[in-house]
Scaffold this active site. Structure first.
Site, PDB file in Angstrom:
ATOM      1  CG  LEU A 106     -10.787   0.666  17.436  1.00 15.20           C
ATOM      2  CD1 LEU A 106     -11.783   1.556  16.697  1.00 15.20           C
ATOM      3  CD2 LEU A 106      -9.397   1.284  17.380  1.00 15.20           C
ATOM      4  CG  ASP A 107      -8.644   1.952  24.024  1.00 15.52           C
ATOM      5  OD1 ASP A 107      -9.409   2.898  23.737  1.00 15.52           O
ATOM      6  OD2 ASP A 107      -7.416   2.097  24.098  1.00 15.52           O
ATOM      7  CE  LYS A 108     -16.528   3.195  28.879  1.00 23.59           C
ATOM      8  NZ  LYS A 108     -16.763   3.197  30.335  1.00 23.59           N
ATOM      9  CB  SER A 110      -9.928   4.037  20.676  1.00 22.62           C
ATOM     10  OG  SER A 110      -8.773   4.166  21.496  1.00 22.62           O
TER      11      SER A 110
END
Length: 239
Positions: A106-108, A110
C-alpha cells in the site's frame, strides 16, 4: 532428491530471510552448502534435503507466519527507507517475529489491510494477477460521480500506456461535495485506483483497503496486527 532451485531462493523458501538478503549472504561467503562455501546465489540446491549453514551454524527452518496489519496512513511499505521515513515495520517493534515480508503493498498515503508472511509461495499466490483474490477498497473522493462515470470506471481507460479498470465500483454514500466509493480490483498495478480516478478528473481524499478476497479487516484497530487463523490462510490460497 527433491525439487532444486537457486540457493538464494531456497533460503527464502525456508523462511530464513528475503531473497535479496540471501544473495548478499551468499556473495559475502557466509553460506555453506553441504559443508562448502558457495558464492553463487543461483547454485542449484535441493529445497528439502540440502544442509545449509549460515555463519557456521545450521539455522532452523522458520515456522510459517501469516499476519494482517491495519496499516496507518504515512508509513511506507518497505523494510528500510533511504529517505528515513517511518516504515510499516514500526508496527511490529518488539514482537520478535523474525523475517516477514509484505504481500503486495500500500503506498504511503493509503491505509488498511496489509498482509505479511515468511512463506513466499503463499505470497506469490496472493499477488498473482490471474489466480490471486480480488482486493476491495473504500475510497473517499472529491466529487460525486454519476452512474455514467461509475460504469466508465469499470469499462476502464488508457492511462500512460496501460489499460486500467475496476472489477466493480459502487457508490456507498455521498455528502454535499464528497462521496465514498467501494472499488474492487482483480489485478494489481502501481497506484491503480488513484491513476484510474484521475483519468476521470476525480481526486482521492482517502483510500483504505478493507478486504482481500474473503478476508475482511473487520475491527482491527489502526496500527495493530494479528495472526491469521488456519482457516483464513487456507481461504486465501493454502499455506
Amino acid at each position: 532428491m527433491g525439487a532444486r532451485h537457486g540457493l538464494a531462493r531456497v533460503l527464502s523458501k525456508r523462511g530464513l530471510c528475503s531473497r535479496s538478503q540471501a544473495e548478499r549472504l551468499i556473495r559475502d561467503g557466509r553460506v555453506r552448502l553441504d559443508g562448502r562455501v558457495v558464492r553463487d546465489p543461483e547454485h542449484p540446491t535441493d529445497v528439502t534435503q540440502a544442509r545449509i549453514d549460515i555463519d557456521g551454524a545450521a539455522p532452523e527452518q522458520a515456522a510459517p507466519r501469516y499476519l494482517m496489519l491495519n496499516k496507518p496512513r504515512g508509513l511506507v511499505t518497505t523494510a528500510s527507507d533511504e529517505r528515513g521515513r517511518d516504515t510499516v515495520y514500526r508496527c511490529f517493534d518488539g514482537a520478535g517475529l523474525g523475517w516477514i515480508a509484505p504481500v503486495g503493498r500500500l503506498d504511503k498515503a493509503s491505509e488498511g489491510l496489509l498482509l505479511f508472511t515468511n512463506d513466499p509461495q503463499w505470497a506469490a499466490h496472493i499477488t498473482d494477477p490471474a489466480r490471486g483474490p480480488g482486493k476491495t477498497y473504500h475510497v473517499q473522493v472529491n466529487r460525486i460521480p454519476d452512474a455514467t462515470t461509475l460504469s466508465a470506471l469499470q469499462a476502464g481507460a488508457a492511462v500512460e500506456g496501460e489499460w486500467l479498470r475496476a472489477a466493480s465500483v459502487t457508490l456507498l454514500r455521498a455528502g454535499a461535495k464528497h462521496a465514498w466509493l467501494e472499488i474492487t480490483l482483480d489485478e494489481g498495478r502501481n497506484r491503480q485506483i488513484r491513476r484510474l480516478l484521475a483519468a476521470f478528473d476525480i481526486g482521492v481524499l482517502r483510500l483504505l483497503r478493507v478486504a482481500i478476497g474473503p478476508l475482511a479487516m473487520g475491527e482491527l484497530p489502526k496500527g495493530q496486527w494479528r495472526e491469521l487463523t488456519a482457516q483464513e490462510v487456507a481461504a486465501l490460497g493454502g499455506g
